[in-house]
Design a protein around this motif. Structure first.
Motif, PDB file in Angstrom:
ATOM      1  N   TYR A   1      69.576  30.895 -22.610  1.00 14.56           N
ATOM      2  CA  TYR A   1      70.141  31.556 -23.782  1.00 14.56           C
ATOM      3  C   TYR A   1      71.474  30.871 -24.029  1.00 14.56           C
ATOM      4  O   TYR A   1      72.381  30.945 -23.203  1.00 14.56           O
TER       5      TYR A   1
ATOM      6  N   SER B   1      73.658  30.951 -27.089  1.00 13.59           N
ATOM      7  CA  SER B   1      74.613  31.890 -27.665  1.00 13.59           C
ATOM      8  C   SER B   1      74.031  32.451 -28.951  1.00 13.59           C
ATOM      9  O   SER B   1      72.992  32.008 -29.418  1.00 13.59           O
ATOM     10  N   SER B   2      74.749  33.408 -29.509  1.00 13.30           N
ATOM     11  CA  SER B   2      74.437  33.903 -30.845  1.00 13.30           C
ATOM     12  C   SER B   2      75.665  33.671 -31.711  1.00 13.30           C
ATOM     13  O   SER B   2      76.794  33.849 -31.259  1.00 13.30           O
TER      14      SER B   2
ATOM     15  N   ARG C   1      80.862  31.880 -32.762  1.00 11.19           N
ATOM     16  CA  ARG C   1      80.132  32.597 -31.711  1.00 11.19           C
ATOM     17  C   ARG C   1      80.421  34.094 -31.799  1.00 11.19           C
ATOM     18  O   ARG C   1      81.540  34.514 -32.022  1.00 11.19           O
TER      19      ARG C   1
ATOM     20  N   LEU D   1      76.588  38.845 -26.389  1.00  6.77           N
ATOM     21  CA  LEU D   1      75.841  37.857 -27.161  1.00  6.77           C
ATOM     22  C   LEU D   1      76.433  36.455 -27.056  1.00  6.77           C
ATOM     23  O   LEU D   1      75.772  35.476 -27.380  1.00  6.77           O
TER      24      LEU D   1
ATOM     25  N   VAL E   1      68.466  40.730 -24.602  1.00  7.87           N
ATOM     26  CA  VAL E   1      68.520  40.759 -26.063  1.00  7.87           C
ATOM     27  C   VAL E   1      67.110  41.024 -26.564  1.00  7.87           C
ATOM     28  O   VAL E   1      66.166  40.331 -26.179  1.00  7.87           O
TER      29      VAL E   1
ATOM     30  N   THR F   1      70.413  32.955 -33.002  1.00 13.17           N
ATOM     31  CA  THR F   1      70.406  32.932 -31.544  1.00 13.17           C
ATOM     32  C   THR F   1      69.720  31.662 -31.081  1.00 13.17           C
ATOM     33  O   THR F   1      68.586  31.386 -31.476  1.00 13.17           O
TER      34      THR F   1
END
Length: 175
Positions: free
Chosen positions: A58, A60-61, A70, A76, A101, A146
């Motif tokens: 993962y 980032s979002s 970010r 997140l 998530v 994401t």
């Protein structure tokens, strides 16, 4: 200048730099909590799985379209090892060391690949990018992107195709 004084000054400067970075992270977290007040939780019944669990990172979002902005709220912004799996109910990203998530199927707005986003840039189309609305009513807040770095290259199109089946259709095609 004595060695002990040089070392002391260096340590004070390092501590000051760390403090400033920490303050910046907290400020970004507060700002992103104002725009993304909550993220959906996974339901008890996820429905039938559309993919096997796929190993990923993962990344980032971020706010959709601005891959340097970010979102730190709700973990997140925390990069972590993950397993991503697509179900009838949505996409579940089980993360190690950070909150999971879940993106409900009705809130998926798009999926594709990209060369990078905040925290990770790489060669052509290495990341799977999921665009979604953290709120069921997208006009309430921003859309999020994401980024997921799927471990095995062959899994990338499988993940994109499975998520694409969740994207709501409109009169003009997929949204």
């Amino acid at each position: 200048m004595p060695t002990w004084l040089s070392v002391t000054i260096l340590l004070v400067l390092l501590a000051l730099a760390y403090w400033a970075m920490r303050q910046g992270w907290r400020r970004r977290e507060r700002r992103s909590e104002a725009t993304v007040p909550a993220v959906p939780g996974a339901p008890a019944d996820l429905g039938a799985p559309r993919t096997d669990p796929l190993e990923a990172v993962y990344v980032s979002s971020t706010t959709a379209g601005d891959w340097l902005d970010r979102v730190n709220a709700h973990d997140l912004g925390v990069r972590s090892a993950a397993q991503v799996q697509v179900f009838d109910a949505g996409v579940l990203v089980r993360r190690t060391g950070a909150a999971d998530v879940f993106v409900p199927a009705a809130q998926v707005r798009g999926v594709g690949t990209a060369s990078g986003m905040a925290g990770k840039f790489m060669g052509r189309d290495g990341l799977v990018v999921l665009t979604w609305a953290p709120d069921a009513a997208p006009e309430v807040g921003p859309l999020l992107d994401t980024g997921l770095l799927v471990r095995h290259r062959a899994d990338r199109p499988r993940l994109v195709d499975a998520v694409r089946t969740l994207v709501p259709t409109t009169a003009g095609g997929t949204a």
